[in-house]
Every structure is written in C-alpha cells, then in structure tokens.
Enzyme design. Structure first.
Site, mmCIF file in Angstrom:
data_model
loop_
_atom_site.group_PDB
_atom_site.id
_atom_site.type_symbol
_atom_site.label_atom_id
_atom_site.label_comp_id
_atom_site.label_asym_id
_atom_site.label_seq_id
_atom_site.Cartn_x
_atom_site.Cartn_y
_atom_site.Cartn_z
ATOM 1 C CE LYS A 22 -15.845 21.259 16.675
ATOM 2 N NZ LYS A 22 -15.986 21.194 15.230
ATOM 3 C CG ASN A 23 -12.250 20.247 15.270
ATOM 4 O OD1 ASN A 23 -13.454 20.026 15.098
ATOM 5 N ND2 ASN A 23 -11.747 21.481 15.301
ATOM 6 N N PRO A 122 -13.299 26.395 0.745
ATOM 7 C CG PRO A 122 -11.387 27.253 -0.283
ATOM 8 C CD PRO A 122 -12.371 27.535 0.792
ATOM 9 C CG ASP A 306 -11.188 26.454 15.721
ATOM 10 O OD1 ASP A 306 -11.610 27.202 14.815
ATOM 11 O OD2 ASP A 306 -10.953 25.242 15.548
ATOM 12 C CB ILE A 328 -7.404 30.520 9.709
ATOM 13 C CG1 ILE A 328 -6.157 30.438 10.600
ATOM 14 C CG2 ILE A 328 -7.755 29.165 9.099
ATOM 15 C CD1 ILE A 328 -4.912 29.925 9.943
HETATM 16 N N1 EPU Z 1 -8.431 25.865 2.486
HETATM 17 C C1 EPU Z 1 -8.418 25.968 1.124
HETATM 18 N N2 EPU Z 1 -8.626 24.816 0.403
HETATM 19 C C2 EPU Z 1 -8.857 23.612 0.980
HETATM 20 C C3 EPU Z 1 -8.871 23.519 2.378
HETATM 21 C C4 EPU Z 1 -8.656 24.666 3.117
HETATM 22 O O1 EPU Z 1 -8.230 27.042 0.567
HETATM 23 O O2 EPU Z 1 -9.027 22.624 0.250
HETATM 24 C C5 EPU Z 1 -8.184 27.053 3.310
HETATM 25 C C6 EPU Z 1 -9.407 27.470 4.134
HETATM 26 O O3 EPU Z 1 -10.284 28.283 3.395
HETATM 27 C C7 EPU Z 1 -8.768 28.177 5.316
HETATM 28 C C8 EPU Z 1 -7.456 27.416 5.517
HETATM 29 O O4 EPU Z 1 -7.192 26.744 4.282
HETATM 30 O O5 EPU Z 1 -8.465 29.490 4.956
HETATM 31 C C9 EPU Z 1 -7.458 26.394 6.632
HETATM 32 O O6 EPU Z 1 -8.573 25.520 6.504
HETATM 33 P P1 EPU Z 1 -8.553 24.035 7.086
HETATM 34 O O7 EPU Z 1 -8.712 23.096 5.953
HETATM 35 O O8 EPU Z 1 -7.391 23.863 7.995
HETATM 36 O O9 EPU Z 1 -9.889 24.024 7.942
HETATM 37 P P2 EPU Z 1 -10.885 22.817 8.136
HETATM 38 O O10 EPU Z 1 -10.158 21.530 8.110
HETATM 39 O O11 EPU Z 1 -12.077 22.960 7.237
HETATM 40 C C10 EPU Z 1 -10.607 22.639 10.719
HETATM 41 C C11 EPU Z 1 -11.515 22.706 11.920
HETATM 42 C C12 EPU Z 1 -11.950 24.152 12.142
HETATM 43 C C13 EPU Z 1 -10.720 25.027 12.308
HETATM 44 C C14 EPU Z 1 -9.763 24.856 11.118
HETATM 45 C C15 EPU Z 1 -8.459 25.600 11.291
HETATM 46 C C16 EPU Z 1 -12.584 20.551 11.840
HETATM 47 C C17 EPU Z 1 -13.806 19.751 11.596
HETATM 48 N N3 EPU Z 1 -12.679 21.862 11.662
HETATM 49 O O12 EPU Z 1 -11.379 23.103 9.617
HETATM 50 O O13 EPU Z 1 -12.667 24.122 13.360
HETATM 51 O O14 EPU Z 1 -11.108 26.372 12.394
HETATM 52 O O15 EPU Z 1 -9.459 23.455 10.940
HETATM 53 O O16 EPU Z 1 -7.793 25.161 12.425
HETATM 54 O O17 EPU Z 1 -11.551 20.010 12.225
HETATM 55 C C18 EPU Z 1 -14.231 24.776 14.953
HETATM 56 O O18 EPU Z 1 -13.955 23.746 15.584
HETATM 57 O O19 EPU Z 1 -14.911 25.717 15.443
HETATM 58 C C19 EPU Z 1 -13.749 24.914 13.586
HETATM 59 C C20 EPU Z 1 -14.277 25.765 12.709
#
Ligand code: EPU
Length: 419
Positions: A22-23, A122, A306, A328
């Site tokens: 998915k991701n 964020p 996850d 996380i």
């Molecule tokens: N963060 C910031 N600023 C940013 C981006 C992230 O502070 O600009 C922080 C977040 O708040 C969090 C950490 O950094 O504490 C990690 O966030 P990340 O950006 O890695 O998460 P994401 O890209 O929004 C993806 C997956 C999530 C998964 C996370 C961590 C997708 C679409 N989503 O989210 O997947 O939990 O990485 O591995 O790829 C799921 O599939 O159920 C899901 C929630």
C-alpha cells in the site's frame, strides 16, 4: 454502515498470498505524474486508498486504467496542478501530489491531507524540502501552495526520519537542476521501491535504503514497466494472526529480508518462523508456551509502528507482562480501549502500553479507530470466545486487499454485513 461479524476461537491454518505494498503504491502512482510516457505498474493492491489516488489522477487529466492487478498510467495530458479538499481529505498520501506536481509543473496547490488519526501529523519537513529546492510555500484556504519558477538542487538534512518527506523530496528533486543530497532519510522498503520506480522511468536516484540519498535531476522521465514490492505490513499482520491464534500459516509473496524485525520478535516469543525464498511459515507447536516480550517502534529496520497494534493483540494472548513503546506517533493506543472491552488487561502511560497477558478474551461490539487498529481487532476477535462486531471497517479496507476472503481462506469466520 458496514460491519465485520467475527466468530472467534479459530486457529488460522493454510496459505495466504500477500498483495502489493500500500505505502509504495500510494507514492508510486503520484510519482507517475512526473513521467512523460506510459507506465505499466504491476502488483497494485485494489484497496480504497489506491482507488482514491486513481480518482484524483483521473480528475487531473491522467488516464489510469486497471488490467487485473496492473495499472496502465498515462499522465501526458495532465491539465491541473490542484488537489481539492474533497479528494485530499480521504487519505494521507495525497501529500505526494505536492512533490510530484512541483516536479512536473513547477507549482502545486494541494489541500492539507486526511488519513488515520494518529495524533499530530505535521508536514514541516516536506515544506522545508520544497523551499530548499527553490519553491515558495504558503498555506491559504486549507491548501498548501508551492511555486517554483525553476527547481534547483539542494543539500537537505532532515530533522527527523520521515517516510513521506523523504519520498516527496525524491519526487521534486528528480526534476531539479543538479545534484540534490538528502541526509537522515527514511529507509523503509517502500522508500526504496519508489526510488527503484523512478530509476526505471529514467531518473537518477542513488543510496535509497541507506542514510543518504542522492538525486541528479533529469530533464525527462520516459515510460516503462515496474512491479511493486509485496506489502511488509500486510504480511506481518498475517504472521502475527497465525501466532495469536496458535495456527500454522504459509505467508506467500513476501521479501523475508523486509520481515526480519517481525520474524525476530516472533521467534523471541517462542513462535516458529521458517523462511523460504519468497514465503514465510509461521506456526505455534502444540506444546509451545509463548513468552512475553517488549517492542519499541522505530523507523526501518526497527519494529514498524504500523505493526504495533497487531502485536498487542498477540501479547494479550501470552501470559506475563509485555510492553509496547510507541516512538513514532503521539496517539496510537486508542485501540487498547477496544481490546479492554474484550477482557484484555492493558495500562497505557504516555508512550508505553503494559499488557498483562493471558486473561480470556470474549467477543464484543468494537470500533476500528484506524487501519492497523482494525487489523488488531480482527486478530483479537479471531482469538476471543464468542462473536465480535467490528464497526468502521472502511479503515481496514483502506489498506488490506480482500481481507475477509484472505482471513476466511485460513479458517477465520468473518462476515461483512451492510446495515
Ligand atoms: N513528522 C514531522 N514532520 C514532518 C513529517 C513527519 O514531525 O514533516 C513526524 C511525524 O509526526 C511522526 C514521524 O515524523 O512522528 C514519522 O512520520 P512519517 O513522515 O514517517 O509518516 P508518514 O510518511 O506520514 C508513513 C506511512 C504511515 C506510517 C509512517 C511511519 C504512508 C502513506 N503512511 O506516514 O503508515 O505509520 O510512515 O512508518 O506511507 C499506515 O499504513 O497505517 C500508516 C499510518
């Protein structure tokens, strides 16, 4: 409203085939907006997050069509650089249109994304990347506006490891002039998959899977074929389900290397794990007594956030006190209230959940508060005595392809009802 009705006390046995990740899919499809040609993307999971991304792309003039589990994507006639709130609110990954459209059109207007409620989410690191590459970034009327007359390379050090910001940076930098260097990047398998997709279309991305990614901008990405990797989290979910129900399941179409953090934890708990080239057998011997464990979530190759709700559903079945520390997401323990309604003994304090395992679970009316919470509840409902009714299953269907068919083929008794 749709519900899953789950009869418990089953032991899952048999084989399950894992779908595409998915991701990876929700990033590779927006990445295809950078391609000036036809992309053939294989092994795409037909889940609602992907269907929503396809709808967004079609609304912007792309031609995206299914052929079985393959998507044929032609983005040569894109006529918009805007993603509306109506579209963006449906999924978190709509933020990938920011990087993709900036790379393609030099501008993007994308409504702030929705997705699972896991506490604050964020996007400051995404914005920092776009600005470093030369864009002006403003938020107006609920949308992020990015504009760059020309994109230039940059040297960027992320403040924290972010999957989304790493991928968005690769998307925008693909078309920037010169060599962009990204440090302290995410190393998740889906990050590497996006880099491999971009390279197969003509981009020049190196180092994905390590701490530093280098991207040399190119003028044009042509078309091509690419197959998405198997879903690490879907595979992990069935592995943990096999262990929690004391079953014996062969999880097929996986990359065992991607599963090491989960396989290792299961072995530590006394679960049998046998790895083959592209499958993993997970089983619990009849005389085996599983051991309590500690899990701390961390970016890859650490234990994935996850997978922590599903792991909690397993820990609930194991005598002794297990502990989960969530590093996380600020708020990813809401599902524990649902497990407690089934009889689980769990105390949450800040970033940690203490699970006093071994208490019998009974079926209950349950609420899937997010995607992985929903998966955990299905596992717990399979273990429990009696019938559970899981509401808000739309969350589960966002990320698990044919979840009812796959669980039932292993001996689960799940019925989807529409009330
Ligand atoms: N963060 C910031 N600023 C940013 C981006 C992230 O502070 O600009 C922080 C977040 O708040 C969090 C950490 O950094 O504490 C990690 O966030 P990340 O950006 O890695 O998460 P994401 O890209 O929004 C993806 C997956 C999530 C998964 C996370 C961590 C997708 C679409 N989503 O989210 O997947 O939990 O990485 O591995 O790829 C799921 O599939 O159920 C899901 C929630």
């Amino acid at each position: 409203m749709n519900k899953f009705v789950v009869q418990g006390k089953v032991s899952l046995r048999g084989e399950v085939e894992i779908s595409g990740a998915k991701n990876a899919a929700v990033a590779i499809l927006p990445a295809a907006m950078l391609v000036d040609g036809i992309c053939r993307i294989e092994n795409v999971p037909k889940i609602s997050d992907v269907v929503n991304i396809v709808e967004i792309m079609n609304s912007m003039g792309a031609a995206v069509n299914w052929e079985g589990s393959t998507l044929i994507v032609d983005c040569r006639k894109i006529n918009s650089y805007e993603v509306s709130y109506e579209h963006a609110k449906k999924l978190r990954a709509s933020y990938y249109f920011m990087g993709a459209l900036l790379g393609r059109c030099g501008k993007s207007i994308v409504a702030l994304p929705g997705g699972c409620n896991l506490g604050g989410r964020p996007i400051d690191q995404h914005e920092k990347v776009f600005e470093a590459l030369g864009a002006t970034v403003t938020t107006e009327g609920g949308s992020v506006h990015c504009h760059a007359p020309s994109l230039n390379c940059a040297h960027i050090y992320f403040d924290m490891v972010s999957v989304g910001a790493t991928i968005n940076a690769m998307l925008a930098a693909c078309k920037a002039k010169g060599l962009t260097i990204l440090e302290n990047v995410a190393k998740e398998p889906h990050v590497v998959d996006v880099a491999n997709f971009l390279n197969s279309m003509g981009a020049s991305v190196s180092g994905a899977g390590t701490n530093v990614i280098k991207i040399r901008g190119v003028a044009r990405l042509g078309g091509g074929s690419y197959a998405i990797i198997p879903d690490q989290i879907e595979a992990g979910t069935y592995m943990v389900a096999a262990a929690a129900t004391r079953g014996d399941v062969l999880v097929k179409n996986v990359i065992p290397k991607h599963m090491e953090c989960i396989s290792g934890k299961l072995r530590e708990m006394g679960v049998g794990v046998e790895e083959y080239d592209d499958s993993i057998r997970v089983f619990v011997d009849q005389e085996a007594v599983l051991r309590r464990a500690q899990v701390k979530t961390a970016p890859y190759p650490g234990f994935p956030t996850d997978m922590q709700p599903q792991m909690a559903a397993l820990m609930v079945t194991v005598e002794g006190t297990s502990r989960i520390t969530e590093n996380i997401w600020g708020s990813r323990f809401r599902y524990t209230e649902e497990l407690k309604r089934m009889g689980a003994k769990i105390t949450v304090e800040g970033k940690s959940a203490m699970i006093e395992g071994g208490a019998p679970l009974t079926g209950a009316p349950l609420h899937a508060c997010d995607l992985r919470a929903g998966a955990a509840l299905i596992i717990a409902a399979c273990v429990a005595e009696g019938t559970s009714y899981i509401e808000e299953i739309e969350f589960v269907e966002r990320g698990y392809e044919n979840v009812v068919q796959k669980f039932n083929a292993l001996g689960a008794k799940i019925q989807k009802i529409d009330e």
